[in-house]
Design a protein around this motif. Structure first.
Motif, PDB file in Angstrom:
ATOM      1  N   CYS A  99       5.873 -44.140  -5.588  1.00 31.10           N
ATOM      2  CA  CYS A  99       5.781 -42.899  -4.387  1.00 31.10           C
ATOM      3  C   CYS A  99       6.262 -41.602  -4.823  1.00 31.10           C
ATOM      4  N   ASN A 100       7.528 -41.582  -5.337  1.00 31.33           N
ATOM      5  CA  ASN A 100       8.081 -40.373  -5.744  1.00 31.33           C
ATOM      6  C   ASN A 100       7.191 -39.625  -6.862  1.00 31.33           C
ATOM      7  N   LEU A 101       7.036 -40.289  -8.096  1.00 33.76           N
ATOM      8  CA  LEU A 101       5.956 -39.748  -8.924  1.00 33.76           C
ATOM      9  C   LEU A 101       4.803 -39.243  -8.248  1.00 33.76           C
ATOM     10  N   SER A 102       3.976 -39.980  -7.495  1.00 35.20           N
ATOM     11  CA  SER A 102       2.761 -39.647  -6.966  1.00 35.20           C
ATOM     12  C   SER A 102       3.131 -38.192  -6.084  1.00 35.20           C
ATOM     13  N   TYR A 103       4.111 -38.156  -5.465  1.00 33.73           N
ATOM     14  CA  TYR A 103       4.299 -37.009  -4.425  1.00 33.73           C
ATOM     15  C   TYR A 103       4.761 -35.879  -5.561  1.00 33.73           C
ATOM     16  N   MET A 104       5.370 -36.153  -6.657  1.00 29.20           N
ATOM     17  CA  MET A 104       5.718 -34.938  -7.614  1.00 29.20           C
ATOM     18  C   MET A 104       4.465 -34.479  -8.164  1.00 29.20           C
ATOM     19  N   VAL A 105       3.779 -35.378  -8.728  1.00 19.86           N
ATOM     20  CA  VAL A 105       2.256 -34.930  -9.293  1.00 19.86           C
ATOM     21  C   VAL A 105       1.493 -34.357  -8.583  1.00 19.86           C
ATOM     22  N   SER A 106       1.563 -34.901  -7.140  1.00 18.36           N
ATOM     23  CA  SER A 106       0.490 -34.160  -6.193  1.00 18.36           C
ATOM     24  C   SER A 106       0.915 -32.670  -6.039  1.00 18.36           C
ATOM     25  N   GLN A 107       2.423 -32.619  -5.871  1.00 22.50           N
ATOM     26  CA  GLN A 107       2.995 -31.105  -5.524  1.00 22.50           C
ATOM     27  C   GLN A 107       2.823 -30.118  -6.774  1.00 22.50           C
ATOM     28  N   ALA A 108       2.838 -30.659  -8.023  1.00 19.84           N
ATOM     29  CA  ALA A 108       2.354 -30.011  -9.099  1.00 19.84           C
ATOM     30  C   ALA A 108       1.253 -29.781  -9.284  1.00 19.84           C
ATOM     31  N   ASN A 109      -0.083 -30.131  -8.982  1.00 15.27           N
ATOM     32  CA  ASN A 109      -1.345 -30.260  -8.772  1.00 15.27           C
ATOM     33  C   ASN A 109      -1.952 -29.020  -7.876  1.00 15.27           C
ATOM     34  N   VAL A 110      -1.236 -29.234  -6.707  1.00 18.88           N
ATOM     35  CA  VAL A 110      -1.695 -28.608  -5.403  1.00 18.88           C
ATOM     36  C   VAL A 110      -0.986 -27.304  -5.472  1.00 18.88           C
ATOM     37  N   GLU A 111       0.455 -27.443  -5.415  1.00 16.25           N
ATOM     38  CA  GLU A 111       1.088 -26.060  -5.320  1.00 16.25           C
ATOM     39  C   GLU A 111       1.795 -25.573  -6.473  1.00 16.25           C
ATOM     40  N   GLY A 112       1.938 -26.216  -7.610  1.00 14.34           N
ATOM     41  CA  GLY A 112       2.562 -25.668  -8.751  1.00 14.34           C
ATOM     42  C   GLY A 112       1.868 -25.390  -9.722  1.00 14.34           C
ATOM     43  N   PHE A 113       0.594 -25.490  -9.728  1.00 14.85           N
ATOM     44  CA  PHE A 113      -0.434 -25.289 -10.688  1.00 14.85           C
ATOM     45  C   PHE A 113      -0.386 -23.670 -11.327  1.00 14.85           C
ATOM     46  N   TYR A 114      -0.019 -23.683 -12.813  1.00 12.49           N
ATOM     47  CA  TYR A 114      -0.117 -22.347 -13.335  1.00 12.49           C
ATOM     48  C   TYR A 114      -0.408 -22.720 -14.695  1.00 12.49           C
ATOM     49  N   ILE A 115      -1.586 -22.444 -15.331  1.00 11.50           N
ATOM     50  CA  ILE A 115      -2.029 -22.902 -16.325  1.00 11.50           C
ATOM     51  C   ILE A 115      -2.179 -24.338 -16.761  1.00 11.50           C
ATOM     52  N   LYS A 116      -0.923 -25.135 -16.232  1.00 13.33           N
ATOM     53  CA  LYS A 116      -0.728 -26.612 -16.139  1.00 13.33           C
ATOM     54  C   LYS A 116      -0.399 -27.009 -14.747  1.00 13.33           C
ATOM     55  N   PRO A 117      -0.280 -28.238 -14.489  1.00 18.73           N
ATOM     56  CA  PRO A 117       0.413 -28.644 -12.988  1.00 18.73           C
ATOM     57  C   PRO A 117       1.590 -28.667 -13.553  1.00 18.73           C
ATOM     58  N   ARG A 118       2.602 -28.176 -12.580  1.00 19.62           N
ATOM     59  CA  ARG A 118       3.941 -28.016 -12.955  1.00 19.62           C
ATOM     60  C   ARG A 118       4.859 -28.551 -11.768  1.00 19.62           C
ATOM     61  N   LEU A 121      12.770 -28.666 -11.602  1.00 22.87           N
ATOM     62  CA  LEU A 121      13.860 -29.333 -11.581  1.00 22.87           C
ATOM     63  C   LEU A 121      14.451 -29.920  -9.898  1.00 22.87           C
ATOM     64  N   ASP A 122      14.233 -28.791  -8.989  1.00 25.12           N
ATOM     65  CA  ASP A 122      14.602 -29.067  -7.600  1.00 25.12           C
ATOM     66  C   ASP A 122      13.650 -30.352  -7.071  1.00 25.12           C
ATOM     67  N   LEU A 123      12.424 -30.086  -7.420  1.00 20.08           N
ATOM     68  CA  LEU A 123      11.559 -31.421  -6.883  1.00 20.08           C
ATOM     69  C   LEU A 123      12.059 -32.715  -7.489  1.00 20.08           C
ATOM     70  N   LEU A 124      12.470 -32.731  -8.692  1.00 21.02           N
ATOM     71  CA  LEU A 124      12.880 -33.947  -9.556  1.00 21.02           C
ATOM     72  C   LEU A 124      14.308 -34.382  -8.604  1.00 21.02           C
ATOM     73  N   ARG A 125      14.941 -33.564  -8.467  1.00 25.61           N
ATOM     74  CA  ARG A 125      16.359 -33.694  -7.993  1.00 25.61           C
ATOM     75  C   ARG A 125      16.149 -34.654  -6.694  1.00 25.61           C
ATOM     76  N   GLU A 126      15.310 -34.175  -5.940  1.00 20.57           N
ATOM     77  CA  GLU A 126      15.042 -34.660  -4.318  1.00 20.57           C
ATOM     78  C   GLU A 126      14.322 -36.046  -4.700  1.00 20.57           C
ATOM     79  N   HIS A 127      13.530 -36.341  -5.678  1.00 17.76           N
ATOM     80  CA  HIS A 127      12.374 -37.479  -5.667  1.00 17.76           C
ATOM     81  C   HIS A 127      12.711 -38.023  -6.998  1.00 17.76           C
ATOM     82  N   HIS A 128      13.811 -38.034  -7.506  1.00 18.45           N
ATOM     83  CA  HIS A 128      13.884 -38.952  -8.839  1.00 18.45           C
ATOM     84  C   HIS A 128      14.379 -40.298  -8.742  1.00 18.45           C
ATOM     85  N   GLU A 129      14.512 -40.911  -7.410  1.00 16.61           N
ATOM     86  CA  GLU A 129      14.729 -42.207  -7.116  1.00 16.61           C
ATOM     87  C   GLU A 129      13.828 -43.137  -7.795  1.00 16.61           C
ATOM     88  N   GLY A 130      13.773 -44.557  -8.388  1.00 19.63           N
ATOM     89  CA  GLY A 130      12.821 -45.439  -8.809  1.00 19.63           C
ATOM     90  C   GLY A 130      12.260 -44.794 -10.242  1.00 19.63           C
TER      91      GLY A 130
END
Length: 705
Positions: A99-118, A121-130
């Motif tokens: 669930c955490n990876l899915s959320y981060m990959v979603s955010q990377a593609n939806v709001e963090g995309f610049y050349i690549k989906p990004r 560390l703030d996102l990882l800090r909040e969603h690193h569990e599991g």
């Protein structure tokens, strides 16, 4: 097993990874390896296909992704500072990690995309569990710092990552593909591990399966970057070592650090993420006060029945009760209420809606809920073809809307269920026979005219839409002769075969929309396609995961009819499209004369010709030729026309077939007729007959047996 590949790019690292999932699993079995991770670049497109293929072959799947980490934050997009993202491998230990990876990959593609989906560390800090993190390849943060001579900075970052991820969830990745920079930093990585206690893990950055597949991967990269194989400046892997290596090969690379090999197994043992199939996650439908799902369903069906069948017989009431009971047993009451609600909204806003398509027209409940406008009793349509109590699958109701106003219905669904609970669905374009010849020809820098000539020898048309190059060589004599006599053509086609069928690009499904109970990213990762948010899994996968997929189809013909109706109202204000009779002789005379231009589904040259030969005299004739005019059944059209013209030609192989086939002049035209034959001649239940029908339509010989 004492080694597992934890850094693998499948065909879903589009135009970069050349590991076909099925071939990958086969190769692992040959090597005696019992586990593997999927770590595609920035996306999770292939995770479910990968998981399913692994489980089928007894290989333990590890779900992961090689994410891109923004140098600053994922919202910063200044080219000089933010164009080079850092790689990081993330692997799921459990469902929380997924669930955490899915959320981060979603955010990377939806709001963090610049050349690549990004991510950042703030996102990882909040969603690193599991999750377990590996420090990645030369493009990772630590290798970058070590290459720059910043050992202190690399150490600081490694300790920060260890503390963030938690004890046992962060590893320093060591690789050796024969690249000087990798060998240069290996001593520093060993020292870093010793000083910090962060364990090492050995990986091979696998982009293809065998060493010789490096050529195919090079071709993919050229297609992606628009370069040719003879361009010395093209983006290219430095060596041919990026393949699925054996345990012995991996041990030979790091003889001084056997623990880095063993640690791959420790990582695998920590990962126990399983997908759940067959459990439905329908969105919650909001009922009016005083009602629950069942009572509201009862009320709407009763009201609809009274409207549709004012003098409904006991037989009709029994049919409605049977359907309602089946829908309740299967747990699909909310499904019907949701569809009824948005179709009702469209009709209330005077958005043209189609009368029904596909097997849903066989449901009296759908008719009574105003989802469809086709009476299943009038046309002998079976509910079991739509929902089979002997094989419970998610219902599939496709709704046609006016193409101009379809978006209004999707907006309504967004408002009702929440924008984070609604997404459109991805689809992948694959490298089909003709297209892959053109792609590879361009990469090999062959003259366009020559490549075009070769591609045109691949048979086209509806019967050959999915033809492979292997099949094309068998059926096309000119292509086969060119292949056998010209070395250049042989090399082109052999190269094309190595990448044929791989996904080439991602786009948006023309009609599919998914609606979920919780935010979509808790079930599946998301991406952005132009301005639309789309799921990273295709429609069949979403259905396997128990998600509600709806098809909101845009049909131009509904818009044409609506425009025509508005024009007619200027002269005849009382005109109603729904009151047009379906037995007007003038219409059939028009069709028989071949005046079909602009008439929905019969205006192609082929259909016009069939209309002229058949000379239809009833709506049933038009329905039949519509069903027959497609690959396979087309072969029956001459017999159908002949038997209508001369009933003495009609033959029945058994007297019991006559009542079933008399309306279609002795020909089997409809899937319902197949079901009726199995039910009445062979004693099958309607559910069992539907199972055979499905097997026949999918050409599954073993199931038919």
């Amino acid at each position: 097993m004492a080694f597992a590949h934890l850094h693998v790019h499948t065909e879903f690292s589009l135009l970069d990874g050349a590991c076909r999932i099925t071939e990958l699993i086969k190769r692992l079995k040959e090597l005696g390896q019992t586990s593997v991770a999927i770590t595609d670049h920035g996306v999770m497109y292939g995770c479910v296909d990968f998981y399913r293929a692994c489980v089928k072959e007894g290989i333990k799947p590890v779900i992961g992704c090689e994410v891109y980490v923004a140098p600053r934050t994922r919202f910063d997009k200044v080219h000089e500072l933010d164009s080079e993202a850092r790689h990081l491998i993330l692997l799921c230990k459990d469902e929380e990690g997924y669930c955490n990876l899915s959320y981060m990959v979603s955010q990377a593609n939806v709001e963090g995309f610049y050349i690549k989906p990004r991510i950042d560390l703030d996102l990882l800090r909040e969603h690193h569990e599991g999750l377990i993190a590996l420090s990645a390849c030369l493009a990772g943060e630590i290798p970058r710092r070590l290459r720059a001579g910043d050992y202190a900075g690399a150490r600081e970052h490694a300790l920060m990552m260890r503390d963030m991820m938690g004890e046992g969830n962060y590893y320093l990745e060591i690789q050796d593909h024969g690249i000087p920079e990798q060998r240069q930093i290996l001593p520093d990585l060993y020292r870093l591990s010793e000083e910090t206690g962060i364990p090492l893990v050995a990986t091979n950055d696998a982009h293809y399966i065998r060493r010789e597949d490096a050529v195919a991967q090079d071709v993919l990269m050229c297609i992606q970057t628009g370069k040719t194989l003879d361009d010395p400046r093209r983006m290219k892997f430095e060596t041919q070592e990026f393949y699925i290596k054996s345990e012995d090969e991996m041990r030979a690379l790091f003889p001084e650090h056997p623990e880095a090999i063993e640690n791959t197994v420790k990582v695998v043992e920590q990962c126990r993420m399983d997908f759940e199939f067959g459990t439905y996650h329908l969105p919650e439908f909001q009922y009016p006060e005083g009602y629950d799902a069942d009572s509201w369903f009862d009320k709407l069906c009763a009201d609809g029945f009274a409207h549709r069948y004012p003098n409904g017989s006991e037989e009709y009431k029994a049919r409605l009760k049977y359907e309602m009971d089946m829908i309740r047993q299967m747990g699909f009451v909310d499904y019907f209420l949701i569809v009824s609600d948005y179709v009702g909204y469209a009709k209330s806003q005077k958005i043209p809606v189609g009368p029904g398509r596909g097997s849903a027209a066989g449901s009296m409940v759908a008719y009574c809920l105003n989802i469809t406008d086709v009476d299943p009793m009038q046309y002998d349509l079976y509910f079991e073809r739509f929902l089979n109590p002997e094989r419970v699958t998610m219902p599939d109701i496709d709704i046609d809307f006016c193409y101009r106003r379809r978006a209004e219905v999707i907006d309504y669904v967004n408002r009702k269920y929440g924008a984070d609970r609604v997404a459109q669905i991805i689809t992948f374009g694959t490298m089909a026979a003709k297209g892959v010849i053109r792609d590879v020809g361009r990469v090999m820098n062959l003259p366009y005219a020559e490549v075009d000539t070769i591609a045109k020898q691949v048979p086209g048309g509806p019967n050959n839409s999915k033809i492979t190059l292997k099949e094309a060589l068998q059926v096309s004599k000119p292509l086969r002769e060119m292949y056998e006599s010209e070395e250049k053509v042989r090399r082109l086609i052999d190269t094309a075969k190595t990448i044929e069928g791989m996904p080439r690009n991602a786009s948006k499904h023309a009609a599919g929309v998914v609606i979920t109970r919780r935010p979509v990213y808790t079930y599946v990762p998301l991406a952005r396609n132009d301005e639309s948010i789309v799921t990273q899994y295709e429609a069949p996968t979403l259905e396997e995961l128990g998600l509600l997929k709806m098809d909101f189809l845009a049909l131009r013909n509904l818009t044409v009819l609506d425009d025509a109706e508005h024009m007619i109202h200027r002269r005849e204000p009382e005109f109603d499209l729904h009151r047009i009779p379906d037995d007007d002789p003038a219409v059939f005379q028009m069709l028989a004369a071949g005046r079909t231009s602009g008439v929905f589904q019969v205006e192609s040259a082929g259909m016009t010709n069939v209309c002229k030969q058949l000379r239809p005299t009833c709506i049933g004739d038009i329905a039949a030729i519509n069903a027959l005019y497609r690959p396979g059944p087309m072969d029956s059209i001459p017999r159908f026309i002949a038997c209508k013209a001369d009933p003495s030609l009609i033959r029945y192989k058994h007297p019991m077939l006559e009542p079933i086939l008399s309306d279609t002049y002795g020909c089997i035209v409809y899937q319902e007729q197949v079901m009726m034959i199995f039910q009445q001649l062979a004693g099958y239940s309607l559910g069992g007959a539907d199972m055979v029908r499905r097997a026949i339509s999918k050409k599954h010989a073993d199931e038919i047996e």
